[in-house]
Design a protein around this motif. Structure first.
Motif, PDB file in Angstrom:
ATOM      1  N   CYS A 224       0.840  -1.206   0.000  1.00 18.35           N
ATOM      2  CA  CYS A 224       0.000   0.000   0.000  1.00 18.35           C
ATOM      3  C   CYS A 224       0.870   1.249   0.000  1.00 18.35           C
ATOM      4  N   ASP A 225       0.392   2.284  -0.665  1.00 22.44           N
ATOM      5  CA  ASP A 225       1.085   3.558  -0.698  1.00 22.44           C
ATOM      6  C   ASP A 225       0.906   4.279   0.633  1.00 22.44           C
ATOM      7  N   ALA A 226       1.993   4.582   1.308  1.00 19.10           N
ATOM      8  CA  ALA A 226       1.924   5.177   2.643  1.00 19.10           C
ATOM      9  C   ALA A 226       1.264   6.540   2.619  1.00 19.10           C
ATOM     10  N   ASN A 227       1.524   7.343   1.594  1.00 23.36           N
ATOM     11  CA  ASN A 227       0.921   8.672   1.511  1.00 23.36           C
ATOM     12  C   ASN A 227      -0.586   8.573   1.327  1.00 23.36           C
ATOM     13  N   TRP A 228      -1.023   7.623   0.508  1.00 21.11           N
ATOM     14  CA  TRP A 228      -2.465   7.437   0.296  1.00 21.11           C
ATOM     15  C   TRP A 228      -3.149   6.992   1.590  1.00 21.11           C
ATOM     16  N   LEU A 229      -2.504   6.146   2.358  1.00 24.46           N
ATOM     17  CA  LEU A 229      -3.070   5.701   3.628  1.00 24.46           C
ATOM     18  C   LEU A 229      -3.211   6.860   4.606  1.00 24.46           C
ATOM     19  N   ARG A 230      -2.223   7.753   4.633  1.00 20.63           N
ATOM     20  CA  ARG A 230      -2.324   8.919   5.513  1.00 20.63           C
ATOM     21  C   ARG A 230      -3.507   9.799   5.122  1.00 20.63           C
ATOM     22  N   GLN A 231      -3.734   9.942   3.830  1.00 18.70           N
ATOM     23  CA  GLN A 231      -4.880  10.724   3.368  1.00 18.70           C
ATOM     24  C   GLN A 231      -6.197  10.020   3.678  1.00 18.70           C
ATOM     25  N   LEU A 232      -6.189   8.692   3.600  1.00 16.41           N
ATOM     26  CA  LEU A 232      -7.400   7.931   3.913  1.00 16.41           C
ATOM     27  C   LEU A 232      -7.846   8.185   5.348  1.00 16.41           C
ATOM     28  N   PHE A 233      -6.889   8.162   6.274  1.00 17.16           N
ATOM     29  CA  PHE A 233      -7.208   8.357   7.687  1.00 17.16           C
ATOM     30  C   PHE A 233      -7.189   9.851   8.026  1.00 17.16           C
ATOM     31  N   GLU A 234      -8.067  10.580   7.352  1.00 14.96           N
ATOM     32  CA  GLU A 234      -8.212  11.997   7.654  1.00 14.96           C
ATOM     33  C   GLU A 234      -8.812  12.159   9.048  1.00 14.96           C
ATOM     34  N   PRO A 235      -8.704  13.353   9.649  1.00 16.35           N
ATOM     35  CA  PRO A 235      -9.148  13.540  11.037  1.00 16.35           C
ATOM     36  C   PRO A 235     -10.593  13.127  11.303  1.00 16.35           C
ATOM     37  N   SER A 236     -11.516  13.422  10.385  1.00 17.74           N
ATOM     38  CA  SER A 236     -12.922  13.067  10.634  1.00 17.74           C
ATOM     39  C   SER A 236     -13.118  11.557  10.648  1.00 17.74           C
TER      40      SER A 236
ATOM     41  N   ALA B 252     -22.221   1.878  10.170  1.00 20.92           N
ATOM     42  CA  ALA B 252     -20.779   2.061  10.303  1.00 20.92           C
ATOM     43  C   ALA B 252     -20.039   1.472   9.102  1.00 20.92           C
ATOM     44  N   ALA B 253     -20.496   0.327   8.620  1.00 21.19           N
ATOM     45  CA  ALA B 253     -19.881  -0.281   7.442  1.00 21.19           C
ATOM     46  C   ALA B 253     -20.030   0.630   6.221  1.00 21.19           C
ATOM     47  N   ALA B 254     -21.200   1.259   6.093  1.00 22.64           N
ATOM     48  CA  ALA B 254     -21.408   2.188   4.986  1.00 22.64           C
ATOM     49  C   ALA B 254     -20.470   3.380   5.091  1.00 22.64           C
ATOM     50  N   THR B 255     -20.234   3.863   6.309  1.00 26.99           N
ATOM     51  CA  THR B 255     -19.309   4.975   6.519  1.00 26.99           C
ATOM     52  C   THR B 255     -17.892   4.602   6.097  1.00 26.99           C
ATOM     53  N   VAL B 256     -17.450   3.406   6.478  1.00 26.43           N
ATOM     54  CA  VAL B 256     -16.111   2.942   6.109  1.00 26.43           C
ATOM     55  C   VAL B 256     -16.000   2.795   4.594  1.00 26.43           C
ATOM     56  N   ALA B 257     -16.996   2.164   3.981  1.00 24.74           N
ATOM     57  CA  ALA B 257     -16.964   1.949   2.527  1.00 24.74           C
ATOM     58  C   ALA B 257     -16.929   3.274   1.782  1.00 24.74           C
ATOM     59  N   LYS B 258     -17.723   4.229   2.224  1.00 24.81           N
ATOM     60  CA  LYS B 258     -17.755   5.534   1.554  1.00 24.81           C
ATOM     61  C   LYS B 258     -16.423   6.257   1.685  1.00 24.81           C
ATOM     62  N   ARG B 259     -15.831   6.195   2.868  1.00 29.86           N
ATOM     63  CA  ARG B 259     -14.552   6.881   3.050  1.00 29.86           C
ATOM     64  C   ARG B 259     -13.488   6.295   2.131  1.00 29.86           C
ATOM     65  N   ILE B 260     -13.446   4.975   2.030  1.00 29.56           N
ATOM     66  CA  ILE B 260     -12.431   4.323   1.199  1.00 29.56           C
ATOM     67  C   ILE B 260     -12.659   4.633  -0.271  1.00 29.56           C
ATOM     68  N   THR B 261     -13.889   4.502  -0.740  1.00 28.69           N
ATOM     69  CA  THR B 261     -14.169   4.734  -2.164  1.00 28.69           C
ATOM     70  C   THR B 261     -14.010   6.213  -2.522  1.00 28.69           C
ATOM     71  N   ASP B 262     -14.367   7.111  -1.614  1.00 31.74           N
ATOM     72  CA  ASP B 262     -14.173   8.538  -1.890  1.00 31.74           C
ATOM     73  C   ASP B 262     -12.689   8.871  -2.050  1.00 31.74           C
ATOM     74  N   GLU B 263     -11.865   8.333  -1.165  1.00 31.31           N
ATOM     75  CA  GLU B 263     -10.430   8.612  -1.267  1.00 31.31           C
ATOM     76  C   GLU B 263      -9.833   7.981  -2.511  1.00 31.31           C
ATOM     77  N   ALA B 264     -10.318   6.800  -2.869  1.00 28.53           N
ATOM     78  CA  ALA B 264      -9.812   6.130  -4.061  1.00 28.53           C
ATOM     79  C   ALA B 264     -10.166   6.883  -5.333  1.00 28.53           C
ATOM     80  N   ALA B 265     -11.290   7.612  -5.276  1.00 27.92           N
ATOM     81  CA  ALA B 265     -11.749   8.350  -6.468  1.00 27.92           C
ATOM     82  C   ALA B 265     -10.994   9.651  -6.681  1.00 27.92           C
ATOM     83  N   GLU B 266     -10.282  10.145  -5.668  1.00 26.58           N
ATOM     84  CA  GLU B 266      -9.592  11.442  -5.789  1.00 26.58           C
ATOM     85  C   GLU B 266      -8.269  11.309  -6.554  1.00 26.58           C
TER      86      GLU B 266
END
Length: 269
Positions: free
Chosen positions: A201-213, A255-269
């Motif tokens: 996994c790309d470390a920079n992408w993971l840091r962006q995935l785990f944004e503060p919210s 909660a699962a929907a929240t996780v899925a949305k966060r991952i797919t949103d970051e992947a789309a950027e």
């Protein structure tokens, strides 16, 4: 809404069929005991028959209460309920143990809007096989499964696990792990979870995935006992124990929907 075992038990105990069975069992046992060995044995046989009757009725009531709850939950949320479903061995949790089973499964658009499966999943570990004695330990989880297509290369493996050891041992334990530990600046989350990612996994992408919210959600708002795994495009959100209340099941799905949305949103950027 939750499983109403007590209510169903009272209804079953008072049903004509159950009362007739009680009279027949107790009467037959008392007569047989009296003929064989007298009044004392007759009383003991009657008491044993009543106990057997109660345990039988209790088993029937528990089964009816569970079925009524699951049927109502599926109907109210527009899901398909399956008592004999199966889950693929797609993530580490789903590959654990010597045997695995699904007791209940709900399929469709889950609360929160995620398409997938909600399941009561268990795996069994056996020890001492071939030594003349064996022991088994069964572990129960409530899981949500969903596919996240197109993420196999970007996110080959991400594992947010319930913390199970002392934090001061983290460094020593990491020597023996094939995945890389992810450290985040959240003391609350660090007390609850350990996070690991596939080394590809790309470390920079993971840091962006785990944004503060997202970190705040995992630390403060996720359900009790919450964890999730993503491996080769499959998301498995899980909590320990089989949950038997509608609001708990809804919370896990949301909660699962929240996780899925966060991952797919970051992947789309």
């Amino acid at each position: 809404m939750e499983i109403q075992t007590g209510k169903v038990l009272r209804q079953t105990l008072a049903s004509p069929i159950a009362l007739i069975a009680l009279v027949i069992f107790a009467g037959a046992a008392a007569v047989a005991g009296g003929i064989a060995a007298g009044a004392a044995v007759a009383a003991g046989a009657a008491a044993a028959a009543v106990l057997f009757w109660f345990l039988t009725v209790l088993g029937v009531a528990i089964n009816r209460a569970h079925n009524a709850f699951y049927a109502a939950y599926a109907e109210q949320r527009g899901l398909r309920w399956d008592r004999s479903g199966a889950v693929p061995p797609a993530t580490p949790l789903l590959r654990r143990g010597d045997t695995r089973r699904v007791d209940e499964m709900f399929t469709g658009t889950l609360p929160g809007g995620l398409n997938g499966e909600l399941a009561l999943y268990s795996y069994e570990e056996r020890s001492g096989a071939g030594t003349g004695s064996s022991a088994k330990e069964i572990h129960h989880f409530t899981v949500v499964l969903s596919e996240l297509p197109g993420l196999e290369a970007r996110l080959p493996g991400l594992f947010v696990q319930r913390r199970s050891g002392f934090r001061f041992l983290d460094g020593a334990e990491d020597v023996f792990r094939s995945n890389e530990r992810i450290e985040l600046e959240s003391e609350v989350l660090d007390r609850k979870c350990e996070i690991f990612a596939d080394r590809r996994c790309d470390a920079n992408w993971l840091r962006q995935l785990f944004e503060p919210s997202f970190v705040d959600f995992l630390a403060e708002s996720s359900p009790e006992g919450f964890a999730f795994e993503v491996e080769n495009g499959t998301l498995c959100v899980n909590v320990n124990r089989h949950r038997g209340k509608a609001n708990e099941l809804d919370a896990i799905c949301t909660a699962a929907a929240t996780v899925a949305k966060r991952i797919t949103d970051e992947a789309a950027e």
